[in-house]
Design an enzyme around this catalytic site. Structure first.
Site, mmCIF file in Angstrom:
data_model
loop_
_atom_site.group_PDB
_atom_site.id
_atom_site.type_symbol
_atom_site.label_atom_id
_atom_site.label_comp_id
_atom_site.label_asym_id
_atom_site.label_seq_id
_atom_site.Cartn_x
_atom_site.Cartn_y
_atom_site.Cartn_z
ATOM 1 N N ASP A 73 0.883 -1.159 0.000
ATOM 2 C CA ASP A 73 0.000 0.000 0.000
ATOM 3 C C ASP A 73 0.925 1.215 0.000
ATOM 4 O OD1 ASP A 73 -1.838 1.990 0.360
ATOM 5 O OD2 ASP A 73 -2.837 1.045 2.072
ATOM 6 N N ASN A 100 1.180 6.717 -11.376
ATOM 7 C CA ASN A 100 -0.167 6.472 -11.880
ATOM 8 C C ASN A 100 -1.153 6.032 -10.810
ATOM 9 O OD1 ASN A 100 -2.232 5.502 -14.052
ATOM 10 N ND2 ASN A 100 -1.793 3.668 -12.851
ATOM 11 N N SER A 162 -4.970 14.955 -14.145
ATOM 12 C CA SER A 162 -6.331 14.968 -14.687
ATOM 13 C C SER A 162 -6.691 16.394 -15.072
ATOM 14 C CB SER A 162 -7.312 14.452 -13.628
ATOM 15 O OG SER A 162 -8.656 14.706 -13.996
ATOM 16 N N TYR A 175 -10.307 15.208 -5.060
ATOM 17 C CA TYR A 175 -9.557 14.645 -6.186
ATOM 18 C C TYR A 175 -8.942 15.768 -7.023
ATOM 19 C CZ TYR A 175 -8.829 12.023 -10.567
ATOM 20 O OH TYR A 175 -8.299 11.448 -11.698
ATOM 21 N N LYS A 179 -4.943 16.478 -7.643
ATOM 22 C CA LYS A 179 -4.370 16.460 -8.979
ATOM 23 C C LYS A 179 -3.764 17.810 -9.355
ATOM 24 C CE LYS A 179 -5.186 12.220 -10.385
ATOM 25 N NZ LYS A 179 -4.064 11.269 -10.607
#
Length: 307
Positions: A73, A100, A162, A175, A179
């Site tokens: 992890d 990634n 993203s 998120y 990013k």
């Protein structure tokens, strides 16, 4: 094989790559593309079974010493140091890093917990930072050795970001913020590592068809940070996008990764994992040796807050 590579070559012959989250989806496609062009690949994964399958596939397809797995992890404090040590002990070098690994844990801000926000920072920003820190002495030593030998050799780091990091994303501020932070880290590393001939760039994807673009179900979960996350779109979001798949049905890989028609994108469809991998491969290859500190949009021509 997770994809049929667009290109097979020796452009990356002798190079060693780490791909985090490299067993499935974009990461699996990227690992395949790098291997198809000559690289040795370390797949860093939390899912033992999927990593075993991916490594076997790459070794069967491209040679018995092509791929190795590192199971952890990555949000654990020492995981990134151990990952770099594994790459060096297994293949003797490190030339390419593809950050990634990640997932989404959506919710609007008024309903979002501290844990939910922090989880996105941990996987999308803290992990790439820790991995960069672990790579720094390796890249510095390699650059010095190259200079002493009178050689010029580029190494590559690619952040998988993203368009949400540039535009924001309704219902996923955690998120989007993570990013966006990844882009700041990328640009800073590009400045710090330019003298070492380490190119640091990011791909900013729009909607790429993966398991995260399917409705949430108990068939697709991630175990990370001591919690179980059901990945994919919440039911209401899936309905708004016209994605109607029975959550009780196991979706095949062919269906999961197939492009879908979508309004508002000039190319008229979502992207595929092969197309995502091609952009990553370009940034890992000698074809991009004079590109650093850049965010490369890969989004079918979408404009404004569509991601």
């Amino acid at each position: 094989m997770i994809i049929k590579p667009t290109l097979r070559s020796d452009l990356l012959a002798g190079q060693v790559a780490i791909v985090t989250g490299g067993a499935r989806g974009i990461g699996g496609a990227a690992a395949t593309a790098l291997a198809a062009n000559g690289a040795h690949v370390v797949i860093a994964e939390v899912d033992q079974a999927k990593a075993d399958e991916a490594v076997k596939t790459l070794n069967d397809s491209f040679g018995p010493d092509t791929a190795s797995e590192f199971i952890a992890d990555l949000v654990a404090p020492d995981a990134c140091n151990d990952l770099v040590d594994h790459a060096l002990s297994t293949f003797g070098a490190l030339d390419i890093v593809v950050n990634n690994a990640g997932y989404a844990w959506d919710g609007r801000v008024h309903n979002m917990t501290d844990e939910q926000f922090q989880a996105m920072l941990d996987i999308h920003l803290i992990v790439p930072f820790r991995l960069a820190r672990a790579c720094a002495p390796v890249f510095r030593a390699a650059a010095k050795a190259d200079a002493d030998a009178g050689q010029v050799r580029h190494r590559k780091t690619v952040m998988v970001s993203s368009m949400a990091g540039a535009w924001g994303l309704d219902g996923a501020a955690n998120y989007a913020a993570a990013k966006a932070g990844m882009l700041g880290l990328m640009r800073s590393l590009a400045q710090e590592w330019g003298a070492l001939k380490v190119n640091v760039n990011a791909v900013a994807f729009g909607i790429i068809q993966t398991r995260f673009a399917l409705p949430q179900s108990d068939h697709e979960v991630i175990q990370t940070g001591g919690r179980t996350i059901r990945v994919g779109m919440p039911a209401k979001q899936a309905q708004r996008m016209g994605v109607q798949i029975d959550p009780s049905r196991v979706v095949t890989d062919e269906e999961m990764y197939a492009a879908r028609k979508i309004p508002g994108i000039p190319l008229g469809r979502t992207g595929t994992i092969r197309e995502a991998a091609d952009a990553i491969f370009w940034l890992c290859s000698p074809l991009s040796d004079y590109v650093t500190g850049q965010m490369i949009p890969v989004n079918g021509g979408a404009r404004g807050g569509m991601s």
